[in-house]
Scaffold this motif. Structure first.
Motif, mmCIF file in Angstrom:
data_model
loop_
_atom_site.group_PDB
_atom_site.id
_atom_site.type_symbol
_atom_site.label_atom_id
_atom_site.label_comp_id
_atom_site.label_asym_id
_atom_site.label_seq_id
_atom_site.Cartn_x
_atom_site.Cartn_y
_atom_site.Cartn_z
ATOM 1 N N LEU A 1 18.406 -8.195 -10.923
ATOM 2 C CA LEU A 1 19.466 -8.164 -9.917
ATOM 3 C C LEU A 1 20.532 -9.227 -10.140
ATOM 4 O O LEU A 1 20.226 -10.344 -10.556
ATOM 5 N N LYS A 2 21.767 -8.858 -9.801
ATOM 6 C CA LYS A 2 22.868 -9.817 -9.746
ATOM 7 C C LYS A 2 23.064 -10.191 -8.277
ATOM 8 O O LYS A 2 23.133 -9.317 -7.419
ATOM 9 N N ASN A 3 23.111 -11.482 -7.994
ATOM 10 C CA ASN A 3 23.269 -11.977 -6.632
ATOM 11 C C ASN A 3 24.684 -12.503 -6.436
ATOM 12 O O ASN A 3 25.220 -13.184 -7.300
ATOM 13 N N GLU A 4 25.253 -12.195 -5.294
ATOM 14 C CA GLU A 4 26.583 -12.701 -4.962
ATOM 15 C C GLU A 4 26.516 -13.394 -3.609
ATOM 16 O O GLU A 4 26.208 -12.761 -2.596
ATOM 17 N N LYS A 5 26.769 -14.678 -3.612
ATOM 18 C CA LYS A 5 26.739 -15.472 -2.382
ATOM 19 C C LYS A 5 27.893 -15.079 -1.477
ATOM 20 O O LYS A 5 29.018 -14.965 -1.930
ATOM 21 N N ASP A 6 27.574 -14.851 -0.230
ATOM 22 C CA ASP A 6 28.569 -14.578 0.807
ATOM 23 C C ASP A 6 29.587 -13.520 0.372
ATOM 24 O O ASP A 6 30.786 -13.674 0.550
ATOM 25 N N LYS A 7 29.098 -12.439 -0.204
ATOM 26 C CA LYS A 7 29.960 -11.352 -0.695
ATOM 27 C C LYS A 7 30.876 -10.797 0.401
ATOM 28 O O LYS A 7 32.011 -10.430 0.153
ATOM 29 N N PHE A 8 30.371 -10.706 1.621
ATOM 30 C CA PHE A 8 31.134 -10.094 2.709
ATOM 31 C C PHE A 8 31.913 -11.111 3.533
ATOM 32 O O PHE A 8 32.443 -10.785 4.580
ATOM 33 N N ASN B 1 3.397 8.289 -13.136
ATOM 34 C CA ASN B 1 4.820 8.617 -13.234
ATOM 35 C C ASN B 1 5.654 7.337 -13.171
ATOM 36 O O ASN B 1 5.288 6.395 -12.490
ATOM 37 N N PHE B 2 6.758 7.351 -13.884
ATOM 38 C CA PHE B 2 7.670 6.219 -13.797
ATOM 39 C C PHE B 2 9.089 6.710 -14.003
ATOM 40 O O PHE B 2 9.321 7.788 -14.546
ATOM 41 N N GLY B 3 10.045 5.917 -13.520
ATOM 42 C CA GLY B 3 11.431 6.303 -13.671
ATOM 43 C C GLY B 3 12.371 5.186 -13.279
ATOM 44 O O GLY B 3 11.959 4.172 -12.707
ATOM 45 N N PRO B 4 13.655 5.369 -13.577
ATOM 46 C CA PRO B 4 14.650 4.346 -13.271
ATOM 47 C C PRO B 4 14.934 4.262 -11.777
ATOM 48 O O PRO B 4 14.747 5.220 -11.037
ATOM 49 N N SER B 5 15.387 3.099 -11.374
ATOM 50 C CA SER B 5 15.692 2.868 -9.963
ATOM 51 C C SER B 5 16.879 1.920 -9.852
ATOM 52 O O SER B 5 17.078 1.061 -10.703
ATOM 53 N N VAL B 6 17.651 2.107 -8.791
ATOM 54 C CA VAL B 6 18.777 1.218 -8.485
ATOM 55 C C VAL B 6 18.525 0.636 -7.105
ATOM 56 O O VAL B 6 18.148 1.357 -6.185
ATOM 57 N N LEU B 7 18.709 -0.667 -6.954
ATOM 58 C CA LEU B 7 18.459 -1.341 -5.683
ATOM 59 C C LEU B 7 19.704 -2.078 -5.227
ATOM 60 O O LEU B 7 20.421 -2.663 -6.037
ATOM 61 N N THR B 8 19.950 -2.039 -3.940
ATOM 62 C CA THR B 8 20.975 -2.865 -3.328
ATOM 63 C C THR B 8 20.393 -3.449 -2.046
ATOM 64 O O THR B 8 19.519 -2.846 -1.430
ATOM 65 N N LEU C 1 31.010 -13.537 5.398
ATOM 66 C CA LEU C 1 30.437 -13.774 6.730
ATOM 67 C C LEU C 1 29.626 -15.059 6.670
ATOM 68 O O LEU C 1 28.412 -15.064 6.800
ATOM 69 N N GLN C 2 30.281 -16.169 6.448
ATOM 70 C CA GLN C 2 29.604 -17.439 6.222
ATOM 71 C C GLN C 2 28.684 -17.828 7.375
ATOM 72 O O GLN C 2 27.661 -18.456 7.172
ATOM 73 N N ALA C 3 29.029 -17.439 8.576
ATOM 74 C CA ALA C 3 28.201 -17.802 9.723
ATOM 75 C C ALA C 3 26.816 -17.165 9.641
ATOM 76 O O ALA C 3 25.859 -17.683 10.197
ATOM 77 N N TYR C 4 26.717 -16.030 8.932
ATOM 78 C CA TYR C 4 25.433 -15.323 8.843
ATOM 79 C C TYR C 4 24.675 -15.633 7.558
ATOM 80 O O TYR C 4 23.542 -15.192 7.391
ATOM 81 N N ASN C 5 25.290 -16.332 6.622
ATOM 82 C CA ASN C 5 24.630 -16.745 5.392
ATOM 83 C C ASN C 5 23.971 -15.556 4.679
ATOM 84 O O ASN C 5 22.795 -15.587 4.351
ATOM 85 N N LEU C 6 24.746 -14.468 4.454
ATOM 86 C CA LEU C 6 24.227 -13.272 3.799
ATOM 87 C C LEU C 6 24.573 -13.262 2.315
ATOM 88 O O LEU C 6 25.718 -13.491 1.938
ATOM 89 N N ASP C 7 23.581 -13.004 1.494
ATOM 90 C CA ASP C 7 23.789 -12.834 0.060
ATOM 91 C C ASP C 7 23.573 -11.368 -0.290
ATOM 92 O O ASP C 7 22.618 -10.739 0.169
ATOM 93 N N PHE C 8 24.453 -10.821 -1.105
ATOM 94 C CA PHE C 8 24.381 -9.427 -1.530
ATOM 95 C C PHE C 8 23.721 -9.364 -2.896
ATOM 96 O O PHE C 8 23.923 -10.235 -3.733
ATOM 97 N N LYS C 9 22.923 -8.322 -3.138
ATOM 98 C CA LYS C 9 22.297 -8.151 -4.455
ATOM 99 C C LYS C 9 22.377 -6.697 -4.883
ATOM 100 O O LYS C 9 22.334 -5.781 -4.060
#
Length: 143
Positions: A66-73, A94-101, A75-83
């Motif tokens: 994952l790539k992490n982005e500090k305070d992407k949105f 079984n196995f397969g590819p996956s995308v996560l956000t 919203l500094q008051a909420y301290n949210l990091d996007f990944k």
């Protein structure tokens, strides 16, 4: 061969999880189990989940880069990091590819993080491809 891949993923997962600067906790949702995160640097992490799906009784393993982005949105008051990242999901044979956000919130003055993740998985089963959408909430403790 698929069992060998599962064993390799599990061993690699735990090796990454016990590096410095990691966190572990619980997740509840379409996949319920133990989640972890290991920071490779300030921008990238390896994250995974080992648990059981609400759709079947098989052990599920997910691992992501994952790539992490500090305070992407901004919203500094909420301290949210996007990944956002990609990975692999293993279910039984079984196995397969996956995308996560997802987003993470570090609770001030503690070592705890709250998280909300969604993912899209494509699995090969019985010579056909199936796509699944998953979501889970979790909490982790930073070690």
């Amino acid at each position: 061969m698929k069992k060998l891949i599962q064993i390799f993923i599990i061993l690699n997962t735990f090796n990454s999880a016990f590096a410095s600067n990691y966190s572990a906790g619980l997740a509840i949702g379409s996949l319920t189990g133990i989640n972890y995160s290991s920071y490779l640097n300030k921008e990238y992490t390896v994250e995974g989940l080992i648990g059981w799906s609400i759709f079947d009784d098989d052990l599920n393993i997910e691992i992501y880069y994952l790539k992490n982005e500090k305070d992407k949105f901004m919203l500094q008051a909420y301290n949210l990091d996007f990944k956002l990242g990609y990975g692999l999901k293993v279910v039984d044979d079984n196995f397969g590819p996956s995308v996560l956000t997802g987003v993470e919130h570090k609770i001030d003055n503690t070592s705890f993080k709250l998280l909300a993740n969604t993912n899209v998985v494509v699995l090969s089963k019985d010579d056909s491809l199936s796509a699944y959408l998953g979501a889970y909430l979790g909490a982790r403790y930073n070690f």
